[in-house]
Scaffold this motif. Sequence first.
Motif, short mmCIF file in Angstrom:
data_model
loop_
_atom_site.label_atom_id
_atom_site.label_comp_id
_atom_site.label_asym_id
_atom_site.label_seq_id
_atom_site.Cartn_x
_atom_site.Cartn_y
_atom_site.Cartn_z
N UNK A 85 -15.51 0.54 -20.06
CA UNK A 85 -16.61 1.44 -20.34
C UNK A 85 -16.58 2.52 -19.27
N UNK A 86 -15.97 3.65 -19.58
CA UNK A 86 -15.66 4.73 -18.65
C UNK A 86 -14.79 4.13 -17.54
N UNK A 87 -15.35 3.82 -16.36
CA UNK A 87 -14.56 3.19 -15.28
C UNK A 87 -14.86 1.70 -15.16
N UNK A 88 -15.98 1.27 -15.72
CA UNK A 88 -16.44 -0.11 -15.57
C UNK A 88 -15.73 -1.04 -16.55
N UNK A 89 -15.79 -2.33 -16.26
CA UNK A 89 -15.17 -3.34 -17.12
C UNK A 89 -16.18 -4.40 -17.51
N UNK B 258 -18.79 -8.50 -14.94
CA UNK B 258 -19.10 -7.09 -15.12
C UNK B 258 -18.65 -6.38 -13.85
N UNK B 259 -17.74 -5.44 -13.99
CA UNK B 259 -17.19 -4.70 -12.86
C UNK B 259 -17.76 -3.28 -12.90
N UNK B 260 -18.50 -2.93 -11.85
CA UNK B 260 -19.16 -1.63 -11.76
C UNK B 260 -18.51 -0.83 -10.65
N UNK B 261 -17.71 0.16 -11.03
CA UNK B 261 -17.05 1.02 -10.03
C UNK B 261 -18.01 2.14 -9.67
N UNK C 104 -14.56 5.70 -6.95
CA UNK C 104 -14.51 4.39 -7.57
C UNK C 104 -13.94 3.31 -6.68
N UNK C 105 -13.80 3.61 -5.38
CA UNK C 105 -13.27 2.61 -4.44
C UNK C 105 -14.27 1.51 -4.15
N UNK C 106 -15.56 1.85 -4.18
CA UNK C 106 -16.60 0.84 -3.99
C UNK C 106 -16.83 0.16 -5.34
N UNK C 107 -16.68 -1.17 -5.36
CA UNK C 107 -16.75 -1.91 -6.62
C UNK C 107 -17.73 -3.07 -6.49
#
Length: 126
Positions: A39-43, A53-56, A61-64
Amino acid sequence: MGLFDGILGNATDIKHEEVKKELSAVLMPDENIDLAFKLVRDLIVFTDYRLIVVDKQGITGKKVDYKTFPYKSISRFSVETAGHFDLDAELKIWISGAVEPAQSLQFKKDKSITQIQQALATAILK
């Protein structure tokens, strides 16, 4: 169409090998990926044990932020589909004992929300 969908905020399928490589430090050695969406950069990743749920964050986007929801701790979820004037579909997930949703994800008029809902129902109702 995948890149265009991602830019618009639509969830797109992503190859499991790509996700496994990106989440190598997060996944357990015997953990398998069942479904994965970008989802855009997120997974949004469904494994055989949990929902990840990965929120970049930030410009680079280095902070995750990695959020793990074991299926047994998810008490309920809701899906609100997009309408004519409200173009966003929304998924909310509650964990046991919580009054407010632990996670809320928004999708832009997205067909993947149905597949995500089915996967979540299958995982928590086993």
